[in-house]
Structure formats: structure tokens, C-alpha cells
Design an enzyme around this catalytic site. Structure first.
Site, PDB file in Angstrom:
ATOM      1  N   LYS A  11       1.854   2.246  -5.026  1.00 21.50           N
ATOM      2  CA  LYS A  11       2.388   1.486  -6.358  1.00 21.50           C
ATOM      3  C   LYS A  11       1.409   1.867  -7.565  1.00 21.50           C
ATOM      4  O   LYS A  11       1.828   2.511  -8.643  1.00 21.50           O
ATOM      5  CB  LYS A  11       2.238  -0.022  -6.152  1.00 21.50           C
ATOM      6  CG  LYS A  11       3.403  -0.283  -5.212  1.00 21.50           C
ATOM      7  CD  LYS A  11       3.577  -1.799  -4.884  1.00 21.50           C
ATOM      8  CE  LYS A  11       2.331  -2.407  -4.177  1.00 21.50           C
ATOM      9  NZ  LYS A  11       2.203  -2.049  -2.794  1.00 21.50           N
ATOM     10  N   GLY A  57      -4.645  -4.221  -3.767  1.00 19.55           N
ATOM     11  CA  GLY A  57      -5.665  -3.269  -4.073  1.00 19.55           C
ATOM     12  C   GLY A  57      -4.740  -2.030  -4.533  1.00 19.55           C
ATOM     13  O   GLY A  57      -4.126  -1.272  -3.617  1.00 19.55           O
ATOM     14  N   HIS A  58      -4.701  -1.800  -5.813  1.00 20.45           N
ATOM     15  CA  HIS A  58      -3.960  -0.505  -6.204  1.00 20.45           C
ATOM     16  C   HIS A  58      -4.730   0.504  -6.843  1.00 20.45           C
ATOM     17  O   HIS A  58      -5.581   0.462  -7.643  1.00 20.45           O
ATOM     18  CB  HIS A  58      -3.040  -0.983  -7.589  1.00 20.45           C
ATOM     19  CG  HIS A  58      -1.838  -2.251  -6.985  1.00 20.45           C
ATOM     20  ND1 HIS A  58      -0.900  -2.598  -7.921  1.00 20.45           N
ATOM     21  CD2 HIS A  58      -1.737  -2.466  -5.690  1.00 20.45           C
ATOM     22  CE1 HIS A  58      -0.120  -3.477  -7.074  1.00 20.45           C
ATOM     23  NE2 HIS A  58      -0.662  -3.534  -5.919  1.00 20.45           N
ATOM     24  N   GLN A  83       2.090  -5.904  -3.319  1.00 25.80           N
ATOM     25  CA  GLN A  83       2.413  -6.248  -1.834  1.00 25.80           C
ATOM     26  C   GLN A  83       3.873  -5.274  -1.428  1.00 25.80           C
ATOM     27  O   GLN A  83       3.891  -4.300  -2.456  1.00 25.80           O
ATOM     28  CB  GLN A  83       2.664  -7.643  -1.351  1.00 25.80           C
ATOM     29  CG  GLN A  83       1.398  -8.506  -1.276  1.00 25.80           C
ATOM     30  CD  GLN A  83       0.895  -8.674  -2.514  1.00 25.80           C
ATOM     31  OE1 GLN A  83       1.281  -9.596  -3.319  1.00 25.80           O
ATOM     32  NE2 GLN A  83      -0.242  -8.584  -2.972  1.00 25.80           N
ATOM     33  N   ASP A  85       0.931  -1.354  -0.112  1.00 29.01           N
ATOM     34  CA  ASP A  85       0.025   0.079   0.020  1.00 29.01           C
ATOM     35  C   ASP A  85       0.745   1.336  -0.036  1.00 29.01           C
ATOM     36  O   ASP A  85       0.280   2.199   0.475  1.00 29.01           O
ATOM     37  CB  ASP A  85      -0.974  -0.032   1.099  1.00 29.01           C
ATOM     38  CG  ASP A  85      -1.781  -1.224   1.152  1.00 29.01           C
ATOM     39  OD1 ASP A  85      -2.288  -1.767   0.109  1.00 29.01           O
ATOM     40  OD2 ASP A  85      -2.353  -1.646   2.189  1.00 29.01           O
TER      41      ASP A  85
END
Ligand code: GDP
Ligand code: IMO
Ligand code: MG
Length: 421
Positions: A16, A40-41, A222, A13
Site C-alpha cells: 500500500k 508499516g508502509h 492492514q 503488507d
């Protein structure tokens, strides 16, 4: 050397998605190399926030090719939902998204196994996102996986049933109630959606394009501190999140790797369990969470917050061979009178610069305190005009790590990015 890698240096988080989207205009191809729907980007433009889980963060640039590499684990149901939420038609998206035939599939029963394993762990839960990541990679390394290329074969459903039966036999040994049918319908619809996209041996394409001077950006998921080998095992994910993972997760020759961009927040966050030496349990931690909107993009869980941890970051820089540092969330630090930076650990009374093997070591962070700044910097686009205390903070990090900070992010929008030449 036409393949650059962007990856997280902390516990995920780091921002990215936002930065890959902002960098995409400089690249021809954006390729995800590991992880799956646990990621979750987020990225933002025109006042709209998008959250991607499986699809590379270059997808909104219509002239770029996006690749989901062999190192990724794909849940077809999640894939379908994500495609449908993107906006453009499937026909249009299928011209700019290619999937490796070697990427492993997450089966509905992998998700159930993930939940059953976590449930059985009692007080030592990993805090998994419960997306089936661990069981899917376990089957991959155990040579029991189903791959995307298998969906094109006639015996696919039979093979699926074999896998399901194996998983059901394992689940019988757990005291766990589940409903597989709840997932299966959406999963098979997802398989049909996958078939609408080009499925190929993308390792040929990636090496060929790189040889032809096309520029490729490998997007990590990650963070290094969640790496299967080098994170705080077992409180990690099940893939190699480090730069070496980009080679194995795309089939990219190491000779083609150029820059390695290490992205970090101006502070630290972590979701799930595991050691977090600089974690703040006080009002400052709550302030960081509220100002930084630190709630998981995949699960919505509140993120644990703490000060910047340089021993962990130096370790990440070493393992990855980071050539440039990108700092995000500098704007979140505005208004803090002083900022702490952890420069060493104290373990059993001794100063230590290395990460301990034992997760239960009591770590006391050794802090350097620097002056904060008042100004709202979210509208700033000129590095030279940033507040002096922020420039000093950045210089301190550069001196400690020996790596230049060449990008500072001052907000979630793609425009809120300062590149430094
Ligand atoms: P990722 O998994 O590394 O892509 O990061 P996430 O998207 O899970 O979490 C980063 C969060 O911070 C998202 O909500 C982003 O919109 C937001 N974000 C990214 N960069 C910045 C920044 O520089 N400032 C602020 N305030 N938010 C940011
Ligand atoms: P992005 O790509 C933050 C964490 C989970 C849990 C551990 C294992 O958005 O940075 P898993 O579902 O992989 O079995 O969970 O890893 N985790 C993440 N934390 N960002 C992520 O991805 C994460 N993906 C997994 O919270 O602690
Ligand atoms: Mg995320």
C-alpha cells in the site's frame, strides 16, 4: 466523487505504501483512515527505503496535504520518532500534515495491556504487533478514550493519570511485570511534538475540499482479511480496514467516494496467527519469503507465505466494492516454472467458494496451475511487453473476479510501476 480509496485485499503488507506514494502526484490530499503504529508502509525512491507507521504515504510529495483521520489511533512517542526520521524540519512538515482532533491516543499503559493480554492467551495468541492497538480501540468504543484534541486542554495530565490508574487496576489482575516509566517520558515528549502540528476537525476540511473538486486519496492500513468484522476473528486487528472504514475514519460522506483500488500481492502473506488456507510450509514458501523479502516492516517477523487465494480475494472485492485491482510483487514470481492459484476450498470433502465461519475448519485449497515465466521484469514499464504467461495469469484473475487489473508493480521503487490504460 473526489475521494478514492486504496486498501489491502489480503492480510496486510500488499504494498500500500509504495502505491500510495506512486499515485500521490494525481491527488491533492492523502489521508489515513484507520489503524495505527501496527502498520508499516514502505516506499522507496532514489535508492532510499522509508517505512511509515502513522504518517500518510504522501508525505514525501512536498505539495500535498496529508491528514491523519479520526479513525486512526496515535501513539505520540511513535509519531515523534517518525517525524524526526523523515528528514524535513518539523516546521516544514507541519505545513503539510494535519491531525484530527478526534483521533484516539494510544497510552503507554495500552501497550502494556496489549502485552499482558497476549501473554495470558497461551497457545491462542493473536500475534499482535504489541503496539497497544487493541486496548486503545477498546477504550475508544468503551467511551473511555483520550483524544488528540484533549492534549490542548489544561486538565490533560490529570485526565491521563485517571486513565493510567484505571489501567493499572486492570494490570494488577494479571501476572505481568512491566515498567511504565520506560514509556512515559517518550510519550510526553511525543505529546509536545503533536502540539507542533495543526490539530482540527478534519472532517470539515475533507468534505469541503472534496466538494471543491480537490482529489483525495484515502490510504488504508492492514488488509480486508484482518478486518474486525470480516476477517478471521479473533485473529484480526481492532479496526474496520474495509472501504466503509474510510467513511467513518475520515468523516467522509459516502456520496463523495469514487474509485476503490484493491491492492493484492501476486501471492499471499500473513504475519501473526490465524487461518491461511494456501500457506506453504515447503521450499516454495521459503523461496517466496526470501525472494520477496517477506519480513515484517513493523516487527521484523518472518511472514508466512502461500499461493494466491481467490475465494478470499473475491470476498474482499465484494465487501469493499473494488473498482480496480492493483497487483504488486509480480517480479517476485519470475523464475517459478509453474504458479498455483487457489480457486475454491474443499471442506469436509465438499467444494466451497465461501470463507468458513470456523477458524478450525480444515481447508484444502483447490488449485489451478498456470505456466510461470523466466524473465526478470523489474526493468519493464510497458504492460504489452510483459511475458505472455504473466499476462495470462493477470487475465485469469480478471476473469475470475470480474475486476480489471490496471496496475502492476514490478519492484519496490516508486518508478517500478506499470499503469495500464
Ligand atoms: P504495506 O504495509 O501494504 O505498505 O506493505 P509493506 O511495506 O509492509 O510490505 C511490502 C514490501 O514489499 C515492502 O518491503 C516494499 O518495499 C516491497 N514491495 C512493494 N511493491 C513491490 C513490488 O512490486 N516488488 C517487490 N519486489 N517488492 C515490493
Ligand atoms: P500494514 O498496514 C500485516 C496483524 C498482526 C496480528 C493482527 C493483530 O503494514 O499492512 P494488532 O497489532 O493490530 O493487534 O495485530 O494483525 N497486523 C498486520 N499484519 N500488516 C499490517 O499492517 C498489520 N497490522 C496488524 O500481525 O496478526
Ligand atoms: Mg506493512
Amino acid at each position: 466523487m473526489n475521494i478514492d480509496i486504496l486498501l489491502g485485499l489480503q492480510w496486510g503488507d500488499e504494498g500500500k505504501g509504495k502505491i500510495v506514494d506512486a499515485l500521490s502526484p494525481d491527488y491533492d490530499v492523502i489521508a489515513r483512515f484507520q489503524g495505527g503504529p501496527n502498520a508499516g508502509h514502505s516506499l522507496e525512491f532514489n535508492n532510499v527505503k522509508h517505512i511509515l507507521h502513522l504518517i500518510p504515504s504522501g508525505i514525501f510529495h512536498t505539495d500535498k496535504l496529508n491528514i491523519i483521520g479520526n479513525g486512526v489511533v496515535i501513539d505520540p512517542a511513535v509519531f515523534k520518532k517518525e517525524i524526526e526520521e523523515l528528514g524535513p524540519s518539523v516546521d516544514e512538515l507541519s505545513k503539510r500534515l494535519i491531525i484530527s482532533n478526534k483521533a484516539n491516543l494510544i497510552l503507554p499503559s495500552h501497550r502494556i495491556l496489549d502485552a499482558a493480554y497476549e501473554c495470558s492467551k497461551g497457545n491462542s495468541k493473536i500475534g499482535s504487533t504489541l503496539k497497544g492497538i487493541g486496548p486503545a480501540y477498546t477504550d475508544k468504543t468503551g467511551r473511555n478514550g483520550l483524544r488528540v484534541g484533549d492534549i490542548l486542554k489544561e486538565d490533560f495530565v490529570l485526565k491521563y493519570k485517571d486513565h493510567l490508574n484505571n489501567h493499572l487496576a486492570i494490570l494488577k489482575t494479571y501476572d505481568f511485570i512491566f515498567d511504565i516509566e520506560e514509556y512515559e517520558k517518550g510519550w510526553f515528549e511525543g505529546i509536545e511534538m503533536l502540539k507542533k502540528f495543526p490539530i482540527s476537525n478534519t472532517e470539515y476540511l475533507i468534505n469541503e475540499l472534496a466538494q471543491k473538486d480537490k482529489k483525495i486519496l484515502a490510504e488504508g492500513a492492514q488488509g480486508t482479511m484482518l478486518d474486525l468484522d470480516f476477517g478471521s476473528y479473533p485473529f484480526v486487528t481492532s479496526s474496520n480496514t474495509i472501504s466503509a472504514g474510510a467513511c467513518s475514519g475520515l468523516g467522509a460522506s459516502p456520496k463523495l467516494i469514487g474509485e476503490i483500488f484493491g491492492i493484492f500481492k501476486a501471492y499471499c502473506t500473513r504475519v501473526g496467527s490465524g487461518p491461511f488456507p494456501t500457506e506453504l510450509h515447503d521450499d516454495t514458501g521459503t523461496n517466496l519469503r526470501n525472494i520477496g523479502r517477506e519480513f515484517g516492516s513493523t516487527t521484523g517477523r518472518p511472514r508466512r507465505c502461500g499461493w494466491l487465494d481467490l475465494p478470499a480475494m473475491k470476498y474482499s472485492i465484494m465487501i469493499n466494492g473494488v473498482t480496480r485491482l492493483f497487483m504488486t510483487k509480480a517480479d517476485v514470481m519470475s523464475g517459478f516454472e509453474s504458479i498455483k492459484i487457489c480457486t475454491a476450498y474443499k471442506i469436509d470433502g465438499k467444494i466451497c467458494h465461501e470463507l468458513p465461519f470456523n477458524n478450525d475448519s480444515v481447508i484444502e485449497p483447490v488449485y489451478t496451475v498456470v505456466k510461470g515465466w523466466e524473465e526478470d521484469i523489474s526493468g519493464q514499464r510497458d504492460f504489452n511487453k510483459l511475458p505472455l504467461p504473466l499476462k495470462n495469469f493477470i487475465e485469469f484473475i480478471e476473469n475470475q473476479t470480474g475486476v480489471p487489473v490496471t496496475m502492476v508493480s514490478v519492484g519496490p521503487d516508486r518508478e517500478e510501476t506499470i499503469f495500464r490504460s
